[in-house]
Scaffold this motif. Structure first.
Motif, PDB file in Angstrom:
ATOM      1  N   MET A   4       0.847  -1.192   0.000  1.00 24.53           N
ATOM      2  CA  MET A   4       0.000   0.000   0.000  1.00 24.53           C
ATOM      3  C   MET A   4       0.882   1.241   0.000  1.00 24.53           C
ATOM      4  O   MET A   4       1.868   1.302   0.735  1.00 24.53           O
ATOM      5  N   GLU A  50      -5.607  -4.826   4.853  1.00 25.62           N
ATOM      6  CA  GLU A  50      -6.206  -3.555   5.257  1.00 25.62           C
ATOM      7  C   GLU A  50      -6.476  -3.541   6.756  1.00 25.62           C
ATOM      8  O   GLU A  50      -6.200  -2.544   7.425  1.00 25.62           O
ATOM      9  N   SER A  51      -6.973  -4.637   7.307  1.00 24.94           N
ATOM     10  CA  SER A  51      -7.216  -4.656   8.753  1.00 24.94           C
ATOM     11  C   SER A  51      -5.899  -4.592   9.521  1.00 24.94           C
ATOM     12  O   SER A  51      -5.804  -3.943  10.556  1.00 24.94           O
ATOM     13  N   ALA A  85      -3.212  -3.066   8.448  1.00 20.77           N
ATOM     14  CA  ALA A  85      -2.626  -1.740   8.231  1.00 20.77           C
ATOM     15  C   ALA A  85      -3.029  -0.745   9.309  1.00 20.77           C
ATOM     16  O   ALA A  85      -2.301   0.213   9.575  1.00 20.77           O
ATOM     17  N   PRO A 112      -5.273   2.307   1.408  1.00 22.73           N
ATOM     18  CA  PRO A 112      -5.633   0.928   1.086  1.00 22.73           C
ATOM     19  C   PRO A 112      -6.350   0.789  -0.259  1.00 22.73           C
ATOM     20  O   PRO A 112      -6.302  -0.276  -0.874  1.00 22.73           O
ATOM     21  N   SER A 113      -6.975   1.854  -0.741  1.00 22.14           N
ATOM     22  CA  SER A 113      -7.682   1.762  -2.020  1.00 22.14           C
ATOM     23  C   SER A 113      -6.723   1.593  -3.200  1.00 22.14           C
ATOM     24  O   SER A 113      -7.133   1.163  -4.275  1.00 22.14           O
ATOM     25  N   ALA A 135      -3.996  -0.361  -2.949  1.00 22.32           N
ATOM     26  CA  ALA A 135      -3.194  -1.559  -2.630  1.00 22.32           C
ATOM     27  C   ALA A 135      -3.170  -2.508  -3.819  1.00 22.32           C
ATOM     28  O   ALA A 135      -4.079  -2.567  -4.623  1.00 22.32           O
TER      29      ALA A 135
END
Length: 82
Positions: free
Chosen positions: A25, A54-55, A57, A73-74, A76
């Protein structure tokens, strides 16, 4: 190589070790400097790998490692680790 799963994947049997994915990311710090943070996660699908990373991160150790840098994250991307 990026693999995208389009069909539901059944739950793996007990003792099955899902593939290792490297999810990267982009980050930006307060001065505008850009970087990346990569997470190694085990997941059955590409989408599951992105969700797991994502969780992770936003967990405390990852936040501390970034020293306040913003993570996106979008943007990644995930690759299978061989």
């Amino acid at each position: 190589m990026t693999i995208t799963a389009t069909e539901a994947v059944p739950h793996p049997p007990p003792g099955y070790d899902p593939p290792l994915w490297l999810v990267t990311m982009p980050t930006t710090d307060a001065t505008g400097a850009r970087g990346e943070q990569t997470f190694a996660v085990r997941a059955v699908t590409h989408a599951a790998a992105l969700a797991a990373a994502e969780s992770t991160a936003f967990a405390h150790p990852a936040l501390r490692h970034r020293r306040g840098a913003h993570i996106d994250p979008s943007a990644a991307y995930a690759t299978l680790h061989h």
